[in-house]
Write a protein that holds these residues in place. Structure first.
Motif, mmCIF file in Angstrom:
data_model
loop_
_atom_site.group_PDB
_atom_site.id
_atom_site.type_symbol
_atom_site.label_atom_id
_atom_site.label_comp_id
_atom_site.label_asym_id
_atom_site.label_seq_id
_atom_site.Cartn_x
_atom_site.Cartn_y
_atom_site.Cartn_z
ATOM 1 N N THR A 2 47.784 41.485 28.572
ATOM 2 C CA THR A 2 48.326 41.053 29.851
ATOM 3 C C THR A 2 47.525 39.830 30.278
ATOM 4 O O THR A 2 46.404 39.951 30.770
ATOM 5 C CB THR A 2 48.223 42.168 30.913
ATOM 6 O OG1 THR A 2 48.933 43.308 30.443
ATOM 7 C CG2 THR A 2 48.812 41.725 32.231
ATOM 8 N N ALA A 3 48.092 38.658 30.012
ATOM 9 C CA ALA A 3 47.392 37.411 30.322
ATOM 10 C C ALA A 3 47.384 37.173 31.823
ATOM 11 O O ALA A 3 48.331 37.529 32.531
ATOM 12 C CB ALA A 3 48.068 36.247 29.618
ATOM 13 N N ILE A 4 46.288 36.586 32.319
ATOM 14 C CA ILE A 4 46.203 36.215 33.732
ATOM 15 C C ILE A 4 45.665 34.799 33.866
ATOM 16 O O ILE A 4 44.945 34.312 33.018
ATOM 17 C CB ILE A 4 45.310 37.167 34.551
ATOM 18 C CG1 ILE A 4 43.872 37.183 34.018
ATOM 19 C CG2 ILE A 4 45.892 38.565 34.612
ATOM 20 C CD1 ILE A 4 42.887 37.888 34.927
ATOM 21 N N ASN A 5 46.063 34.176 34.960
ATOM 22 C CA ASN A 5 45.488 32.903 35.360
ATOM 23 C C ASN A 5 44.562 33.229 36.527
ATOM 24 O O ASN A 5 45.025 33.622 37.598
ATOM 25 C CB ASN A 5 46.591 31.927 35.785
ATOM 26 C CG ASN A 5 46.037 30.591 36.219
ATOM 27 O OD1 ASN A 5 44.952 30.496 36.796
ATOM 28 N ND2 ASN A 5 46.796 29.545 35.953
ATOM 29 N N ILE A 6 43.268 33.104 36.322
ATOM 30 C CA ILE A 6 42.278 33.484 37.326
ATOM 31 C C ILE A 6 42.552 32.793 38.662
ATOM 32 O O ILE A 6 42.387 33.383 39.726
ATOM 33 C CB ILE A 6 40.843 33.157 36.849
ATOM 34 C CG1 ILE A 6 40.512 33.920 35.574
ATOM 35 C CG2 ILE A 6 39.814 33.427 37.938
ATOM 36 C CD1 ILE A 6 40.445 35.414 35.709
ATOM 37 N N ALA A 7 43.002 31.560 38.623
ATOM 38 C CA ALA A 7 43.196 30.779 39.851
ATOM 39 C C ALA A 7 44.415 31.209 40.653
ATOM 40 O O ALA A 7 44.435 31.056 41.876
ATOM 41 C CB ALA A 7 43.309 29.295 39.496
ATOM 42 N N THR A 8 45.445 31.762 39.991
ATOM 43 C CA THR A 8 46.691 32.026 40.712
ATOM 44 C C THR A 8 47.169 33.478 40.681
ATOM 45 O O THR A 8 47.965 33.870 41.527
ATOM 46 C CB THR A 8 47.827 31.157 40.144
ATOM 47 O OG1 THR A 8 48.006 31.467 38.749
ATOM 48 C CG2 THR A 8 47.519 29.682 40.311
ATOM 49 N N ASP A 9 46.725 34.276 39.739
ATOM 50 C CA ASP A 9 47.285 35.621 39.589
ATOM 51 C C ASP A 9 46.530 36.717 40.325
ATOM 52 O O ASP A 9 47.099 37.750 40.658
ATOM 53 C CB ASP A 9 47.378 36.000 38.104
ATOM 54 C CG ASP A 9 48.454 35.211 37.377
ATOM 55 O OD1 ASP A 9 49.304 34.603 38.050
ATOM 56 O OD2 ASP A 9 48.432 35.210 36.142
ATOM 57 N N ILE A 10 45.254 36.530 40.565
ATOM 58 C CA ILE A 10 44.478 37.557 41.253
ATOM 59 C C ILE A 10 44.603 37.314 42.752
ATOM 60 O O ILE A 10 44.271 36.230 43.239
ATOM 61 C CB ILE A 10 43.004 37.536 40.807
ATOM 62 C CG1 ILE A 10 42.926 37.842 39.307
ATOM 63 C CG2 ILE A 10 42.194 38.557 41.601
ATOM 64 C CD1 ILE A 10 41.542 37.757 38.722
ATOM 65 N N PRO A 11 45.100 38.308 43.493
ATOM 66 C CA PRO A 11 45.276 38.117 44.938
ATOM 67 C C PRO A 11 43.965 37.727 45.627
ATOM 68 O O PRO A 11 42.890 38.199 45.259
ATOM 69 C CB PRO A 11 45.753 39.499 45.414
ATOM 70 C CG PRO A 11 46.381 40.112 44.202
ATOM 71 C CD PRO A 11 45.561 39.624 43.043
ATOM 72 N N SER A 12 44.068 36.870 46.619
ATOM 73 C CA SER A 12 42.876 36.376 47.317
ATOM 74 C C SER A 12 42.131 37.481 48.057
ATOM 75 O O SER A 12 40.956 37.328 48.369
ATOM 76 C CB SER A 12 43.259 35.265 48.300
ATOM 77 O OG SER A 12 44.129 35.771 49.300
ATOM 78 N N GLN A 13 42.780 38.599 48.331
ATOM 79 C CA GLN A 13 42.124 39.719 49.005
ATOM 80 C C GLN A 13 41.110 40.417 48.104
ATOM 81 O O GLN A 13 40.285 41.184 48.576
ATOM 82 C CB GLN A 13 43.158 40.738 49.478
ATOM 83 C CG GLN A 13 44.080 40.202 50.546
ATOM 84 C CD GLN A 13 45.248 41.122 50.789
ATOM 85 O OE1 GLN A 13 45.743 41.782 49.884
ATOM 86 N NE2 GLN A 13 45.715 41.152 52.026
ATOM 87 N N ILE A 14 41.166 40.148 46.816
ATOM 88 C CA ILE A 14 40.195 40.731 45.889
ATOM 89 C C ILE A 14 38.955 39.855 45.928
ATOM 90 O O ILE A 14 38.920 38.776 45.345
ATOM 91 C CB ILE A 14 40.782 40.851 44.466
ATOM 92 C CG1 ILE A 14 41.954 41.814 44.495
ATOM 93 C CG2 ILE A 14 39.712 41.306 43.480
ATOM 94 C CD1 ILE A 14 42.688 41.960 43.183
ATOM 95 N N ASP A 15 37.937 40.348 46.648
ATOM 96 C CA ASP A 15 36.737 39.549 46.868
ATOM 97 C C ASP A 15 35.451 40.284 46.498
ATOM 98 O O ASP A 15 34.363 39.844 46.830
ATOM 99 C CB ASP A 15 36.678 39.071 48.318
ATOM 100 C CG ASP A 15 36.736 40.222 49.313
ATOM 101 O OD1 ASP A 15 36.812 41.402 48.897
ATOM 102 O OD2 ASP A 15 36.724 39.940 50.526
ATOM 103 N N THR A 16 35.589 41.416 45.791
ATOM 104 C CA THR A 16 34.415 42.141 45.297
ATOM 105 C C THR A 16 34.694 42.610 43.874
ATOM 106 O O THR A 16 35.847 42.715 43.455
ATOM 107 C CB THR A 16 34.082 43.379 46.163
ATOM 108 O OG1 THR A 16 35.136 44.341 46.024
ATOM 109 C CG2 THR A 16 33.883 43.017 47.624
ATOM 110 N N VAL A 17 33.648 42.900 43.148
ATOM 111 C CA VAL A 17 33.799 43.416 41.789
ATOM 112 C C VAL A 17 34.506 44.775 41.828
ATOM 113 O O VAL A 17 35.328 45.086 40.965
ATOM 114 C CB VAL A 17 32.423 43.521 41.082
ATOM 115 C CG1 VAL A 17 32.540 44.223 39.744
ATOM 116 C CG2 VAL A 17 31.825 42.140 40.903
#
Length: 101
Positions: free
Chosen positions: A2-17
């Motif tokens: 499942t490929a992801i683009n770190i800049a655009t695919d991870i929601p901005s609300q994810i701000d912790t490990v």
């Protein structure tokens, strides 16, 4: 995979490990919930599991994430970071619902 683009695919609300770990577990479970692998002689398990459970002992809900990821044999002799040797589970796209806030 499942490929992801770190800049655009991870929601901005994810701000912790911790939030990222939960998100990854949920994505892998959503995409691969029926795939099982051999983890030992006579023992199979699903590659991704994820669910919320109520723990009465401390009156909290806990998200339990379990992954079984294949590691390339090259990890034994390679000098890269351990996560670079993780093999793809399947060739599935990231669901659009996981990209949105």
């Amino acid at each position: 995979m499942t490929a992801i683009n770190i800049a655009t695919d991870i929601p901005s609300q994810i701000d912790t490990v911790e939030k990222l770990a939960a998100w990854c577990g949920m994505v892998l479970f959503a995409n691969n919930s029926t795939i099982s692998v051999i983890e030992g002689p006579g023992y199979t398990e699903r590659v991704a599991q994820c669910n919320s459970y109520w723990v009465a002992a401390d009156a909290k809900t806990r998200l339990i994430v379990r992954l079984s990821l294949e590691v390339s044999p090259n990890a034994l002799s390679g000098g890269d970071k351990p996560w670079t040797y993780i093999q793809p589970i399947a060739n599935t796209a990231l669901p659009a619902s996981f990209k949105a806030n």
